[in-house]
Design a protein around this motif. Structure first.
Motif, PDB file in Angstrom:
ATOM      1  N   ASN A   1       0.926  -1.241  -0.088  1.00 50.73           N
ATOM      2  CA  ASN A   1       0.024   0.020   0.133  1.00 50.73           C
ATOM      3  C   ASN A   1       0.923   1.107   0.084  1.00 50.73           C
ATOM      4  O   ASN A   1       1.491   1.677   0.930  1.00 50.73           O
ATOM      5  CB  ASN A   1      -0.974   0.146   1.201  1.00 50.73           C
TER       6      ASN A   1
ATOM      7  N   PRO B   1      -8.130   4.442   3.074  1.00 54.08           N
ATOM      8  CA  PRO B   1      -7.793   3.414   4.040  1.00 54.08           C
ATOM      9  C   PRO B   1      -7.809   1.963   3.121  1.00 54.08           C
ATOM     10  O   PRO B   1      -8.927   1.780   2.309  1.00 54.08           O
ATOM     11  CB  PRO B   1      -8.998   3.369   5.290  1.00 54.08           C
ATOM     12  N   LEU B   2      -7.248   1.078   3.504  1.00 56.06           N
ATOM     13  CA  LEU B   2      -6.931  -0.204   2.998  1.00 56.06           C
ATOM     14  C   LEU B   2      -6.783  -1.003   3.979  1.00 56.06           C
ATOM     15  O   LEU B   2      -5.853  -1.201   4.653  1.00 56.06           O
ATOM     16  CB  LEU B   2      -5.842  -0.225   1.926  1.00 56.06           C
ATOM     17  N   ARG B   3      -7.992  -2.033   4.137  1.00 53.93           N
ATOM     18  CA  ARG B   3      -7.575  -3.517   4.679  1.00 53.93           C
ATOM     19  C   ARG B   3      -6.931  -4.406   4.134  1.00 53.93           C
ATOM     20  O   ARG B   3      -7.704  -5.243   3.076  1.00 53.93           O
ATOM     21  CB  ARG B   3      -9.054  -3.799   5.179  1.00 53.93           C
ATOM     22  N   ARG B   4      -5.902  -4.669   4.300  1.00 53.55           N
ATOM     23  CA  ARG B   4      -5.043  -5.640   3.684  1.00 53.55           C
ATOM     24  C   ARG B   4      -5.380  -7.100   3.680  1.00 53.55           C
ATOM     25  O   ARG B   4      -5.036  -7.992   2.741  1.00 53.55           O
ATOM     26  CB  ARG B   4      -3.388  -5.447   3.691  1.00 53.55           C
ATOM     27  N   ILE B   5      -5.818  -7.494   4.948  1.00 53.63           N
ATOM     28  CA  ILE B   5      -6.014  -8.943   5.315  1.00 53.63           C
ATOM     29  C   ILE B   5      -7.062  -9.427   4.561  1.00 53.63           C
ATOM     30  O   ILE B   5      -7.030 -10.415   3.736  1.00 53.63           O
ATOM     31  CB  ILE B   5      -6.145  -9.020   6.786  1.00 53.63           C
ATOM     32  N   PRO B   6      -8.326  -8.694   4.383  1.00 53.62           N
ATOM     33  CA  PRO B   6      -9.322  -9.276   3.504  1.00 53.62           C
ATOM     34  C   PRO B   6      -9.188  -9.099   2.163  1.00 53.62           C
ATOM     35  O   PRO B   6      -9.557 -10.038   1.467  1.00 53.62           O
ATOM     36  CB  PRO B   6     -10.484  -8.354   3.924  1.00 53.62           C
TER      37      PRO B   6
ATOM     38  N   TYR C   1     -14.839  -2.335  -1.204  1.00 56.10           N
ATOM     39  CA  TYR C   1     -14.046  -3.595  -1.055  1.00 56.10           C
ATOM     40  C   TYR C   1     -14.411  -4.813  -2.170  1.00 56.10           C
ATOM     41  O   TYR C   1     -13.474  -5.442  -2.515  1.00 56.10           O
ATOM     42  CB  TYR C   1     -14.028  -4.136   0.287  1.00 56.10           C
TER      43      TYR C   1
END
Length: 169
Positions: A7, A13-18, A110
Motif C-alpha cells: 500500500n 484506508p485499505l484493509r490488506r488482510i481481507p 472492497y
C-alpha cells in the motif's frame, strides 16, 4: 509462492488482510497460486503517472497490469522452465480512483477492489480488451463475478488453459 500487497498511498484506508484473502481465493480458482504476484495500491497521482508513461493516457485509472510473461494467449498459463520464472507480474490498483468511482456509483469499495484486482490478474494471464470482441470475452468477469471452475482436462498441446470465455458458475 508469494503474494505481496504493498500500500503505497495514504489517501484511502485499505484493509490488506481481507484483500489478501480474496486474492488468494482468486489465485486458487485460477490455479495460479504457484506463481508470485505483486499487488501495489497507489493514489491518483501515481496511477496517472504510470498510465501516462506506459499507455500515453494522462488520466488516473483503476488498474494497470505489468505481466512477467509477455505474449500469453488469453487464459494460457505460463510454462516456466526456471524457478525465477514462476512470477505472474504486478497489478497496480488505483485505489483512490476506485474509491471515488464507488462513491459516485453507490458501490461497495472492497467488492469493487476485489473485482478490479481480478481484472488486473486477467491481464497478467493474457486477457486484453483492445477490441470489442476482446472486451466481450473478458467483460462478464467484471460485472458478474468469478469464472467457473478451471477444468484441468482443458489442455491444448500439453499446455493448461483457462476457459476461453469468463462465465458465471
Amino acid at each position: 509462492m508469494s503474494l505481496v500487497i504493498r500500500n503505497l498511498q495514504k489517501v484511502i484506508p485499505l484493509r490488506r488482510i481481507p484483500l489478501r484473502r480474496r486474492i488468494e481465493i482468486l489465485q486458487k480458482i485460477l490455479h495460479v497460486q504457484q506463481f508470485d504476484l505483486g499487488i501495489i495500491c497507489v493514489n491518483n497521482r501515481n496511477i496517472q503517472l504510470l498510465n501516462s508513461t506506459y499507455r500515453q493516457q494522462n488520466i488516473p485509472t483503476d488498474v494497470l497490469s505489468f505481466p512477467f510473461h509477455e505474449n500469453l494467449k488469453a487464459g494460457e498459463l505460463p510454462q516456466p522452465s526456471l524457478r525465477d520464472e514462476y512470477n505472474l507480474g504486478d497489478v497496480f490498483l488505483g485505489v483512490e480512483y476506485i474509491y471515488q468511482q464507488c462513491q459516485e456509483n453507490g458501490e461497495d469499495y472492497y467488492s469493487v477492489l476485489t473485482v478490479t484486482a481480478a481484472h488486473g490478474l486477467c491481464h497478467l494471464l493474457g486477457y486484453q480488451h483492445n477490441t470489442e470482441a476482446e472486451w466481450e470475452q473478458e467483460h462478464p468477469l467484471d460485472l458478474r463475478g468469478l469464472p467457473r471452475k478451471y477444468d484441468r482436462r482443458n489442455t491444448e498441446g500439453g499446455r493448461q488453459r483457462l476457459p476461453p470465455v469468463w462465465e458465471m458458475g
